[in-house]
Design a protein around this motif. Structure first.
Motif, PDB file in Angstrom:
ATOM      1  N   TYR A 208      -4.666  14.793   5.382  1.00 21.52           N
ATOM      2  CA  TYR A 208      -3.721  14.617   6.481  1.00 21.52           C
ATOM      3  C   TYR A 208      -2.476  13.845   6.048  1.00 21.52           C
ATOM      4  O   TYR A 208      -1.814  13.224   6.865  1.00 21.52           O
ATOM      5  CB  TYR A 208      -4.401  13.897   7.651  1.00 21.52           C
ATOM      6  N   PHE A 209      -2.184  13.879   4.758  1.00 22.80           N
ATOM      7  CA  PHE A 209      -0.982  13.208   4.279  1.00 22.80           C
ATOM      8  C   PHE A 209       0.247  13.821   4.941  1.00 22.80           C
ATOM      9  O   PHE A 209       0.398  15.042   5.001  1.00 22.80           O
ATOM     10  CB  PHE A 209      -0.858  13.319   2.761  1.00 22.80           C
ATOM     11  N   TRP A 210       1.104  12.967   5.439  1.00 28.35           N
ATOM     12  CA  TRP A 210       2.359  13.367   6.116  1.00 28.35           C
ATOM     13  C   TRP A 210       2.082  14.179   7.392  1.00 28.35           C
ATOM     14  O   TRP A 210       2.892  14.980   7.828  1.00 28.35           O
ATOM     15  CB  TRP A 210       3.260  14.147   5.172  1.00 28.35           C
ATOM     16  N   HIS A 211       0.946  13.931   7.985  1.00 27.43           N
ATOM     17  CA  HIS A 211       0.602  14.590   9.249  1.00 27.43           C
ATOM     18  C   HIS A 211      -0.098  13.564  10.137  1.00 27.43           C
ATOM     19  O   HIS A 211      -1.173  13.797  10.667  1.00 27.43           O
ATOM     20  CB  HIS A 211      -0.310  15.796   8.990  1.00 27.43           C
ATOM     21  N   TRP A 212       0.529  12.388  10.248  1.00 31.63           N
ATOM     22  CA  TRP A 212      -0.097  11.283  10.946  1.00 31.63           C
ATOM     23  C   TRP A 212       0.235  11.307  12.429  1.00 31.63           C
ATOM     24  O   TRP A 212       1.107  12.048  12.881  1.00 31.63           O
ATOM     25  CB  TRP A 212       0.356   9.965  10.297  1.00 31.63           C
ATOM     26  N   SER A 213      -0.477  10.476  13.181  1.00 25.60           N
ATOM     27  CA  SER A 213      -0.377  10.506  14.645  1.00 25.60           C
ATOM     28  C   SER A 213       0.688   9.575  15.207  1.00 25.60           C
ATOM     29  O   SER A 213       1.044   9.683  16.377  1.00 25.60           O
ATOM     30  CB  SER A 213      -1.736  10.140  15.266  1.00 25.60           C
TER      31      SER A 213
ATOM     32  N   TYR B 252       4.773   6.817   9.258  1.00 26.07           N
ATOM     33  CA  TYR B 252       5.791   7.385   8.375  1.00 26.07           C
ATOM     34  C   TYR B 252       6.744   6.290   7.878  1.00 26.07           C
ATOM     35  O   TYR B 252       7.127   6.288   6.711  1.00 26.07           O
ATOM     36  CB  TYR B 252       6.583   8.478   9.109  1.00 26.07           C
ATOM     37  N   VAL B 253       7.098   5.380   8.780  1.00 23.25           N
ATOM     38  CA  VAL B 253       7.992   4.280   8.412  1.00 23.25           C
ATOM     39  C   VAL B 253       7.329   3.398   7.354  1.00 23.25           C
ATOM     40  O   VAL B 253       7.967   3.009   6.362  1.00 23.25           O
ATOM     41  CB  VAL B 253       8.377   3.446   9.655  1.00 23.25           C
ATOM     42  N   GLN B 254       6.033   3.101   7.546  1.00 27.80           N
ATOM     43  CA  GLN B 254       5.304   2.285   6.562  1.00 27.80           C
ATOM     44  C   GLN B 254       5.273   2.960   5.193  1.00 27.80           C
ATOM     45  O   GLN B 254       5.456   2.318   4.159  1.00 27.80           O
ATOM     46  CB  GLN B 254       3.872   2.038   7.046  1.00 27.80           C
ATOM     47  N   CYS B 255       5.055   4.265   5.198  1.00 32.08           N
ATOM     48  CA  CYS B 255       5.005   5.019   3.940  1.00 32.08           C
ATOM     49  C   CYS B 255       6.355   4.981   3.236  1.00 32.08           C
ATOM     50  O   CYS B 255       6.428   4.761   2.020  1.00 32.08           O
ATOM     51  CB  CYS B 255       4.582   6.468   4.219  1.00 32.08           C
ATOM     52  N   VAL B 256       7.434   5.187   3.984  1.00 39.68           N
ATOM     53  CA  VAL B 256       8.791   5.170   3.414  1.00 39.68           C
ATOM     54  C   VAL B 256       9.120   3.789   2.861  1.00 39.68           C
ATOM     55  O   VAL B 256       9.683   3.657   1.754  1.00 39.68           O
ATOM     56  CB  VAL B 256       9.824   5.594   4.477  1.00 39.68           C
ATOM     57  N   LEU B 257       8.760   2.740   3.598  1.00 40.40           N
ATOM     58  CA  LEU B 257       9.033   1.379   3.139  1.00 40.40           C
ATOM     59  C   LEU B 257       8.234   1.046   1.875  1.00 40.40           C
ATOM     60  O   LEU B 257       8.743   0.392   0.958  1.00 40.40           O
ATOM     61  CB  LEU B 257       8.712   0.367   4.243  1.00 40.40           C
ATOM     62  N   THR B 258       6.984   1.504   1.823  1.00 45.12           N
ATOM     63  CA  THR B 258       6.148   1.267   0.640  1.00 45.12           C
ATOM     64  C   THR B 258       6.741   1.961  -0.581  1.00 45.12           C
ATOM     65  O   THR B 258       6.859   1.368  -1.664  1.00 45.12           O
ATOM     66  CB  THR B 258       4.711   1.776   0.873  1.00 45.12           C
ATOM     67  N   PHE B 259       7.136   3.228  -0.407  1.00 43.40           N
ATOM     68  CA  PHE B 259       7.737   3.988  -1.512  1.00 43.40           C
ATOM     69  C   PHE B 259       9.027   3.320  -1.976  1.00 43.40           C
ATOM     70  O   PHE B 259       9.264   3.181  -3.188  1.00 43.40           O
ATOM     71  CB  PHE B 259       8.018   5.421  -1.066  1.00 43.40           C
TER      72      PHE B 259
END
Length: 271
Positions: A136-141, A146-153
């Motif tokens: 379910y990567f990039w298919h979250w609820s 998504y913001v957390q993922c972008v900030l981590t990257f």
């Protein structure tokens, strides 16, 4: 005397053209997503748009901003990246809200149609970035995932860039990765159209604007002697746009049967 008068006229005209070209570079990239955003908002259906397009553009523009710290290029290209990141986050927010809302409505209808009185209306399973489930990567609820993922990257790549900023090889590789990732922008949409054997739900206006914008951008790169990575990958991006337009023609005039896929958790992802 006449030459001086002509020069007096040409200088402000040239300045206006330069400002216009810079403005087109900064804001032109977001224009193709306006009709797609409006279509999704109007129909409350995001199935035809691949959210992986947002992922590609977020990665590409974050890397481009980091590349700027190692090799300063024109400021309009830097501002374009900042504006594009904001736009992609807005697209993700809308798509997530629409998708989750539709999943909940489908669940409610299915339970309302059931004869079993013991059944309850249940919400769809929550999928979170912190679950680390690749299915379910990039298919979250939630949009915040998504913001957390972008900030981590951004944090990880920013730290690596800080450590290797003095290496010209690393900086040039970073620049290539930034523009090459952006050149792959249309590939998720190309693949999704191929899977569906249709371009229904995809805004053709968006793709036409992609093509015209990428053509203008590539010419701008060449004329302004931008880093060579920008020009090469700009040409690649134009070829991908043309391939999607060919799909529009092919699937419109020669409709094909959708390919049936075996149901499994990964198949529910928006590619």
């Amino acid at each position: 005397m006449e030459a001086d008068g002509l020069e007096w006229l040409l200088v402000p005209v040239h300045q206006l053209v330069s400002w216009g070209a810079a403005g087109a570079m900064v804001f032109g990239g977001v224009v193709p997503y306006i009709p797609q955003y409006r279509d999704i908002r109007r129909t409350q259906n995001a199935e035809g748009f691949s959210t992986y397009v947002c992922l590609v553009l977020l990665v590409a523009n974050i890397l481009r901003i980091l590349f700027w710290f190692g090799r300063r290029f024109e400021s309009p290209l830097l501002w374009q990246s900042i504006i594009m990141i904001i736009t992609m986050l807005l697209m993700l927010k809308l798509c997530t809200e629409v998708r989750v809302s539709n999943e909940l409505n489908i669940k409610r209808r299915s339970f309302a149609a059931a004869d079993n009185k013991d059944e309850e209306i249940k919400t769809p399973p929550k999928r979170s970035y912190l679950d680390f489930d690749l299915n379910y990567f990039w298919h979250w609820s939630k949009f915040t995932d998504y913001v957390q993922c972008v900030l981590t990257f951004t944090g990880v790549t920013g730290y690596i860039t800080y450590l290797w900023l003095d290496s010209s090889l690393f900086v040039e590789t970073l620049g290539f990765l930034a523009v090459f990732t952006e050149a792959m922008l249309g590939v998720p949409q190309l693949y999704r159209n191929y899977q569906n054997r249709s371009t229904e739900g995809m805004s053709v206006k968006m793709v036409l604007m992609w093509t015209s914008g990428d053509t203008f951008k590539t010419v701008y790169f060449i004329l302004n002697q931008a880093p060579f990575q920008f020009s090469i990958c700009g040409l690649l991006q134009v070829f991908v746009d043309i391939a999607i337009l060919l799909q529009v023609y092919l699937y419109s005039y020669y409709p094909q049967k959708p390919v049936s896929h075996t149901a499994h958790p990964a198949s529910t992802k928006a590619l």
